[in-house]
Design a protein around this motif. Sequence first.
Motif, PDB file in Angstrom:
ATOM      1  N   TYR B  36     -13.449  -9.123  -4.228  1.00  0.00           N
ATOM      2  CA  TYR B  36     -12.175  -9.168  -3.541  1.00  0.00           C
ATOM      3  C   TYR B  36     -11.184  -8.273  -4.177  1.00  0.00           C
ATOM      4  CZ  TYR B  36      -7.073 -10.352  -2.301  1.00  0.00           C
ATOM      5  OH  TYR B  36      -6.065 -10.363  -2.001  1.00  0.00           O
ATOM      6  N   HIS B  37     -10.975  -8.292  -5.572  1.00  0.00           N
ATOM      7  CA  HIS B  37     -10.020  -7.415  -6.378  1.00  0.00           C
ATOM      8  C   HIS B  37     -10.696  -5.847  -6.226  1.00  0.00           C
ATOM      9  CE1 HIS B  37      -8.660 -10.868  -9.296  1.00  0.00           C
ATOM     10  NE2 HIS B  37      -8.228 -10.895  -8.127  1.00  0.00           N
ATOM     11  N   TYR B  40      -9.656  -4.860  -2.697  1.00  0.00           N
ATOM     12  CA  TYR B  40      -8.127  -4.711  -2.357  1.00  0.00           C
ATOM     13  C   TYR B  40      -7.729  -3.270  -3.132  1.00  0.00           C
ATOM     14  CZ  TYR B  40      -3.116  -5.716  -2.705  1.00  0.00           C
ATOM     15  OH  TYR B  40      -1.766  -5.541  -2.603  1.00  0.00           O
ATOM     16  N   ARG B  41      -8.162  -2.819  -4.506  1.00  0.00           N
ATOM     17  CA  ARG B  41      -7.736  -1.853  -5.092  1.00  0.00           C
ATOM     18  C   ARG B  41      -7.895  -0.475  -4.169  1.00  0.00           C
ATOM     19  NH1 ARG B  41      -4.346  -3.064  -9.078  1.00  0.00           N
ATOM     20  NH2 ARG B  41      -5.436  -4.376 -10.775  1.00  0.00           N
ATOM     21  N   GLN B  46      -4.601  -7.130   1.807  1.00  0.00           N
ATOM     22  CA  GLN B  46      -5.012  -8.297   1.473  1.00  0.00           C
ATOM     23  C   GLN B  46      -6.115  -8.912   2.417  1.00  0.00           C
ATOM     24  OE1 GLN B  46      -1.925 -11.084   0.519  1.00  0.00           O
ATOM     25  NE2 GLN B  46      -3.359 -12.731  -0.454  1.00  0.00           N
ATOM     26  N   GLU B  50     -10.252  -9.120   2.142  1.00  0.00           N
ATOM     27  CA  GLU B  50     -11.200 -10.320   2.355  1.00  0.00           C
ATOM     28  C   GLU B  50     -12.081 -10.082   3.382  1.00  0.00           C
ATOM     29  OE1 GLU B  50      -8.492 -13.655   3.610  1.00  0.00           O
ATOM     30  OE2 GLU B  50      -7.256 -13.472   1.449  1.00  0.00           O
ATOM     31  N   GLU B 104       1.327  -5.352  -1.248  1.00  0.00           N
ATOM     32  CA  GLU B 104       2.069  -6.702  -1.622  1.00  0.00           C
ATOM     33  C   GLU B 104       2.788  -6.433  -3.205  1.00  0.00           C
ATOM     34  OE1 GLU B 104       2.454  -9.276   0.161  1.00  0.00           O
ATOM     35  OE2 GLU B 104       0.992  -8.400   1.751  1.00  0.00           O
ATOM     36  N   LEU B 126       3.389   4.548  -7.473  1.00  0.00           N
ATOM     37  CA  LEU B 126       2.180   4.447  -8.118  1.00  0.00           C
ATOM     38  C   LEU B 126       1.168   4.105  -7.354  1.00  0.00           C
ATOM     39  CD1 LEU B 126       0.673   4.916 -10.927  1.00  0.00           C
ATOM     40  CD2 LEU B 126       1.133   2.348 -11.186  1.00  0.00           C
ATOM     41  N   GLU B 127       1.314   3.123  -6.410  1.00  0.00           N
ATOM     42  CA  GLU B 127       0.096   2.631  -5.591  1.00  0.00           C
ATOM     43  C   GLU B 127      -0.103   3.642  -4.562  1.00  0.00           C
ATOM     44  OE1 GLU B 127      -1.055  -0.490  -6.425  1.00  0.00           O
ATOM     45  OE2 GLU B 127      -2.781   0.211  -4.997  1.00  0.00           O
ATOM     46  N   ILE B 130      -2.137   6.507  -6.037  1.00  0.00           N
ATOM     47  CA  ILE B 130      -3.345   6.215  -6.519  1.00  0.00           C
ATOM     48  C   ILE B 130      -4.227   6.054  -5.172  1.00  0.00           C
ATOM     49  CG2 ILE B 130      -4.852   4.439  -7.062  1.00  0.00           C
ATOM     50  CD1 ILE B 130      -3.128   3.560  -9.216  1.00  0.00           C
ATOM     51  N   GLN B 131      -3.531   5.588  -3.987  1.00  0.00           N
ATOM     52  CA  GLN B 131      -4.187   5.272  -2.591  1.00  0.00           C
ATOM     53  C   GLN B 131      -4.791   6.789  -2.035  1.00  0.00           C
ATOM     54  OE1 GLN B 131      -5.775   2.924  -1.574  1.00  0.00           O
ATOM     55  NE2 GLN B 131      -4.921   1.233  -2.936  1.00  0.00           N
ATOM     56  N   LEU B 141     -11.634   5.560 -10.841  1.00  0.00           N
ATOM     57  CA  LEU B 141     -10.280   5.321 -11.613  1.00  0.00           C
ATOM     58  C   LEU B 141     -10.554   3.410 -11.435  1.00  0.00           C
ATOM     59  CD1 LEU B 141      -7.843   6.332 -12.823  1.00  0.00           C
ATOM     60  CD2 LEU B 141      -6.715   5.705 -10.971  1.00  0.00           C
ATOM     61  N   ASN B 142     -10.838   3.202 -10.089  1.00  0.00           N
ATOM     62  CA  ASN B 142     -10.605   1.608 -10.123  1.00  0.00           C
ATOM     63  C   ASN B 142     -11.674   1.052 -10.991  1.00  0.00           C
ATOM     64  OD1 ASN B 142      -8.611   1.349  -8.424  1.00  0.00           O
ATOM     65  ND2 ASN B 142      -9.621   1.751  -6.547  1.00  0.00           N
ATOM     66  N   PHE B 145     -11.042   1.860 -14.886  1.00  0.00           N
ATOM     67  CA  PHE B 145      -9.679   1.388 -15.220  1.00  0.00           C
ATOM     68  C   PHE B 145      -9.428  -0.052 -15.062  1.00  0.00           C
ATOM     69  CE2 PHE B 145      -5.505   2.205 -17.008  1.00  0.00           C
ATOM     70  CZ  PHE B 145      -5.586   3.438 -17.816  1.00  0.00           C
ATOM     71  N   TYR B 146      -9.914  -0.528 -13.847  1.00  0.00           N
ATOM     72  CA  TYR B 146      -9.538  -1.919 -13.473  1.00  0.00           C
ATOM     73  C   TYR B 146     -10.442  -3.006 -13.400  1.00  0.00           C
ATOM     74  CZ  TYR B 146      -5.071   0.654 -12.513  1.00  0.00           C
ATOM     75  OH  TYR B 146      -4.124   1.320 -12.544  1.00  0.00           O
TER      76      TYR B 146
END
Lengths: 111, 198
Positions: B36-37, B40-41, B46, B50, B104, B126-127, B130-131, B141-142, B145-146
Amino acid sequence: MLSMVERNIDELDTLLTQRVAPPPPRSNLSERIIEASLQSKPKRRSGFMQGLDGLADMFVLPRPAYALAAVLFLGVVGGFYYQVPVQDADDTYLDAYFLYMDDVAAGEEWL
Amino acid sequence: MSDIDQDDDEGLMARVNTGDHQAFSSLVRRHSERFYHVAYRMCGQQDEAEDIVQEAFLKLWHKPGSWNAERGAKFTTWFYRVVTNQALDFVRKKKPLAGGEAIERFVDESQNQVKKMQVAQEQDILEEAIQNLPERQKTALNLCFYEELSNKEAADIMGVGVKALESLLMRAKAGLRDELTRRNFIGLNEEGGNVEYG
């Protein structure tokens, strides 16, 4: 001393670590997925179809470069062993001779 | 702890292949939040994140044969690919996010109102930056990095070599730096010092 670009990248890295974490899923996601999966049964393939799939898997070409190299190799080997049919020089002479005789027999005159 | 909970992902997938719903449930409980993370990234929404994860797991349940253990891929590597592809499909179909409205925000409640707004605004910028990165750069990157995956793992997921992945990361960072500098979010003054922002 850090270069200007390095300093900028450092600052960017710091910013990226501060990106907000995704919010938690709203509902109980796992249970929702499990419930949805209960509504439908998985599509099982028959033994025959599975066999066909297995057969097809054998012909999957995972690396196009290898496939191309294999085709080139087969082409070179095939070309090396292929013998071009050679016509005998005497046969060629005879063919030409009879062609000439046929022309005369048809009654055409020579210049 | 049951046998199923002790099984590794690949063992569970072998069971799912035989129609074992308990094994499927175990896989879902183990991994749904992580994926899910990722979703979402990639999409920044949200509900959609899902749905993306649900769809990916249902596909896996309906066609478990699409994961082939004999090809040697780890389950998570393969499923990362499924989820990121699904998320990219979603992003392609949707219009780009407008000003980060759909993102969010979760800001520490102890901060005062002005600071909160400032932080939220910075996060939006920032978001959005990135998007707006090209798909593959954003994915790289996602993942690195995340998701804290190694370059090798991320490269496997994206189906590229490690060098190509590193190049994507560099380009992503360069693109972000340019965009954020353009918006005075980060930057250097003429003497080479940092410009204050905010």
